[in-house]
Every structure is written in structure tokens, then in C-alpha cells.
Design a protein around this motif. Structure first.
Motif: not given
Length: 472
Positions: A323-332
Motif C-alpha cells: 500500500r505504501s510503495i504502490l499507492f503512496g498511502l500512509p500505512s501502519r
């Protein structure tokens, strides 16, 4: 030297790395995957898959011997240990194509069968390739920890990476370590006809809820496993077929084979992390809540990132970084909703806080609800009545669940869902479980929570009385 540029470089083809590579490639990213050893990593080749295949064989042997309680008398099982281990190998071979190089190349992943080593913060060398990637994911996993016990280097010993190569059954298996691996393998081998002694320096299954661990320990002792606790190994001596372990308190344990099962160590030694500016700690690579390392281009997932060391955690981590790498979404990444299980018989499973953790964190506000397996009709019919479910509830919301008993690893899934979605107990109360199933244990535990609120409530009883009197 061949130079490659790619969107994502994944180092390690275990469960976490394969999940990242497959997901990212199928969603359009250019992916390079490095693996210097076996595709599928520890889980497929040395861990989850072979151990559960061995446990299944041991259950078959044990079930044959236990038929008398059902009126089924059978001769004592004859265990062909070599055939058992061939069954284990067959299971690995059946699953291996799912993790194979051919499959991933078919998904569009470029697979290079070499170990990776950082040259700089942005470059990794793998054999005669130098790869530059927009983002790098380290998923190199962990290996068996071999502690520096005096004499260990002079005797033959097994780890989970060599145990499944055996073809001759150990006459007397000594297991150093009373964690999940040691305890699972102890029960499996005693059921397959070996004598087994577990030597644990502290308490067996120490991190688990002590009530639940006690049920498992009693089951193993009843089956003949000798479990020595508070027995820190001080010296190991002997030779193949005749090994002795002396504990610090002077106790001596003798056996024919030795299995070291004292923990895991992160696989960082080949990576040259210093060249990439990646910080480490005692448990592996240091990561933030989004699984990023001190080098912002690089992520670490699974065992290498420390924390819970389970295959399903690595898969969960893979979803976070995709999610972080492909979509640039903050993900924890979180841990409160991640379940784990120990596949003994009975099984032990946990999600969220144990009773001790819940009381330490929330004090008297925590309610603990129990429901015993011996009150479940299916468990009674199948004579699998050992165990209980224990729920930790705070203001109507479960914050932890501990289950010990038959199928606990399956039953815990409901509570993982509940914790992941922050559901209240009343939501679970609306679930209907088919009768008779073990799944009713979850529903009955919720009933045990609501029963005093319904049946010991004087106001509610007054309301019921008025309705019966005045409503036609």
C-alpha cells in the motif's frame, strides 16, 4: 557486471517477500526478486509446512492407539519413521510449485538466484548483477539460534533446518528449548514412538497464558514427554547416539539425539546493512510503524523486522508495504489483532492481550469470561473436552482472547476479526453457530458474558413481570 534498474527490489523469497513480489508485479510494478537459497524460505522448507505434516502423521498414530474410548480396539500402530518423513517431503513438494521460480517468472517477476548485499543506500549486488531500485524490501527472515553452550560444538545436533532430513527415528530425543517449536516436536515424536525430554531454562511456553500453557503441558506429560523446567543448559557432551546435557543445578539428561530449539536470529549477516545506512537492534532491523528502515527507500518485513515471528505476520507486513510503495498511502503495522497458535494437541491460540497483560494495563475494569470445552456437546461426543476459552473484555469490547483446546487455531479467527474491527460483544452475540460444532464455544463464551446482565438484573425482572401482567 550487469546493471538493472527496477521499481521494487525484494530481497528474500520467503512468505513475506513472495507476497510483495506477486502483489506488486500483478499490479503493474517492475519487480526483481533475490533468493540465494530455497524458494519459499523457512516456512515451506523447514518450518510451518514440514512441522505440521509431521504433526499430522503423529496424530494419525496417536488416534489409532486411542480408539478404545470409542469402543474401537485396534492393534498398536507400527510407525515407519522413514515413511513419515517421506510424507513430510511429499507435502513440501506438493506446495513448492506455488512458491517456485517458474510461477513468479510467469507473474512477471525477474528472479535472480543470488544473495543480496548492499553497495550503497540505493544499490544492491547479487552475483554479477548490481540492482538499483526505487524501493527495496528486505524479507530475509530468520534462522535457528544456536547458543554458545560449552561443548555444543563437539556433538552432533539438529535444528528445524535439519530435523526433517532424519530417516531413522530417534530413540531418545533431547530438546533444548520449551517454546512452540520444541513443544510441538516433543509431542509429535513421543507419538511416533521416541522417548522425549524437553530441557527448558525457564518455563515452557513462558510467554503464553499460564492457565492455557498448563493444559498443554499436562497433556504432553500424560503422553510421556518429560519436561524439565528451570533447567538452564550449562554443558553438553558425548557423541552421536549418546549425548548428555548438564544443567546449572547439576541435573543431567541423557539421550540419543539433540534438537536445539531455543529461538531465532535475524538473517542480516550477508546484507552489508552499514553500506545502506540501515540501523539494527538486538531483534533485527529497526523499523518505524510503516516498516521503513532508517534508510527511507528501504523497508523490512517479517522476522527480519523483529516482533512476532509468524508466517502470517510476514504476509500482513507485505500488504502494509505494498500500500505504501504502490499507492503512496500512509500505512501502519499494528499487532493487537494478530493471532498466533501453537499446534499441539490440544492447541493453544491467542489474540490481543492475555489476562495478565489486560489486568496490568486496565486493572479491575477488565472482565474475564470463561467457557469450558467440557460444556460443548461436540467436544463431549468426540472426547476432546480438555481446555477452555477465556475472553478479556473492557467496557463491552473484547481486548484479548485465549483458547486452549481442540481446534483452538481455527476458533481464534473469529476473535481476530472482532479485534481487527473493534467490535463489541453484542455483535458476536448475534452470530448463530450450527449445532453441534466447536464454533458454539465462541458463542457460549459471549453468552457467559451477558448471562449475569440478563438473569441477575432485578430491574429487568420487574419489566418482564409487568409485561406478563399487563400486555394482553
Amino acid at each position: 557486471m550487469q546493471r538493472i534498474k527496477t521499481d521494487i527490489l525484494v530481497i528474500g523469497a520467503g512468505s513475506g517477500g513472495l507476497s510483495v513480489a506477486a502483489g506488486a508485479s500483478q499490479m503493474g510494478a517492475d519487480v526483481v526478486l533475490l533468493e540465494g537459497h530455497k524458494m519459499g524460505g523457512d516456512c515451506l522448507n523447514y518450518g510451518c509446512v514440514p512441522s505440521k505434516a509431521l504433526i499430522a502423521a503423529a496424530k494419525a498414530a496417536h488416534g489409532t492407539a486411542q480408539g478404545g474410548a470409542f469402543g474401537v480396539i485396534a492393534p498398536a500402530p507400527q510407525v515407519d519413521y522413514a515413511a513419515v518423513m517421506q510424507h513430510v517431503a511429499d507435502v513440501i513438494a506438493r506446495i513448492a510449485p506455488v512458491d517456485s521460480q517458474q510461477r513468479f517468472e510467469g507473474l512477471g517477476v525477474r528472479v535472480i538466484r543470488e544473495y543480496g548485499s548492499f553497495l550503497s543506500p540505493t544499490e544492491v549486488q547479487a552475483g554479477d548483477h548490481v540492482i538499483t531500485a526505487r524501493r527495496i524490501v528486505i524479507a530475509t527472515g530468520s534462522s535457528p539460534l544456536v547458543p554458545p553452550i560449552p561443548g555444543l560444538d563437539t556433538v552432533p545436533y539438529l535444528t528445524n533446518e535439519t530435523l526433517f532430513d532424519l530417516r531413522d527415528r530417534p530413540k531418545h530425543l533431547l530438546i533444548v528449548g520449551g517454546g512452540p517449536i520444541g513443544i510441538e516436536m516433543a509431542q509429535a515424536h513421543v507419538r511416533l514412538g521416541s522417548k522425549v525430554t524437553v530441557i527448558e531454562g525457564f518455563k515452557a511456553l513462558g510467554p503464553a497464558d499460564p492457565e492455557a500453557a498448563g493444559v498443554v503441558m499436562q497433556a504432553l506429560r500424560d503422553e510421556g514427554v518429560d519436561i524439565a523446567e528451570d533447567a538452564m543448559a550449562a554443558e553438553i557432551r558425548g557423541r552421536a547416539g549418546a549425548i548428555e546435557i548438564e544443567a546449572r543445578d547439576g541435573r543431567v539428561f541423557s539421550g540419543s539425539h539433540l534438537l536445539m530449539a531455543v529461538g531465532r536470529v535475524a538473517n542480516t549477516e550477508r546484507l552489508n546493512l552499514a553500506a545502506a545506512g540501515i540501523a539494527t537492534d538486538g531483534g533485527g532491523i529497526k523499523v518505524d510503524a510503516g516498516l521503513r528502515t532508517s534508510n527511507r527507500r528501504v523497508y523490512a518485513i517479517g522476522d527480519i523486522a523483529g516482533g512476532l515471528q509468524f508466517t502470517h505476520v510476514a504476509g500482513y507486513h507485505a500488504g502494509i508495504v505494498i500500500r505504501s510503495i504502490l499507492f503512496g498511502l500512509p500505512s501502519r503495522a499494528a499487532t493487537a489483532h494478530i493471532p498466533w497458535a501453537i499446534y499441539t494437541d490440544p492447541e493453544l491460540a491467542q489474540v490481543g492481550l492475555t489476562e495478565a497483560q489486560a489486568r496490568q494495563r486496565h486493572g479491575a475494569r477488565v472482565e474475564v469470561v470463561r467457557f469450558a470445552f467440557d460444556e460443548n456437546d461436540r467436544a463431549v461426543a468426540e472426547r476432546r473436552t480438555a481446555g477452555q476459552i477465556k475472553l478479556m473484555v473492557l467496557r463491552g469490547r473484547p481486548i484479548g482472547a485465549t483458547i486452549v483446546g481442540h481446534g483452538a487455531g481455527e476458533l481464534i479467527g473469529l476473535w481476530a476479526l472482532v479485534l481487527a474491527n473493534n467490535l463489541k460483544m453484542r455483535k458476536v452475540a448475534g452470530m448463530i453457530a450450527p449445532y453441534p460444532t466447536y464454533g458454539e464455544i465462541n458463542k457460549r463464551a459471549v453468552g457467559a458474558y451477558f448471562s449475569p446482565r440478563l438473569f441477575d438484573n432485578p430491574v429487568l425482572k420487574q419489566v418482564v413481570g409487568l409485561v406478563q401482567k399487563w400486555v394482553p
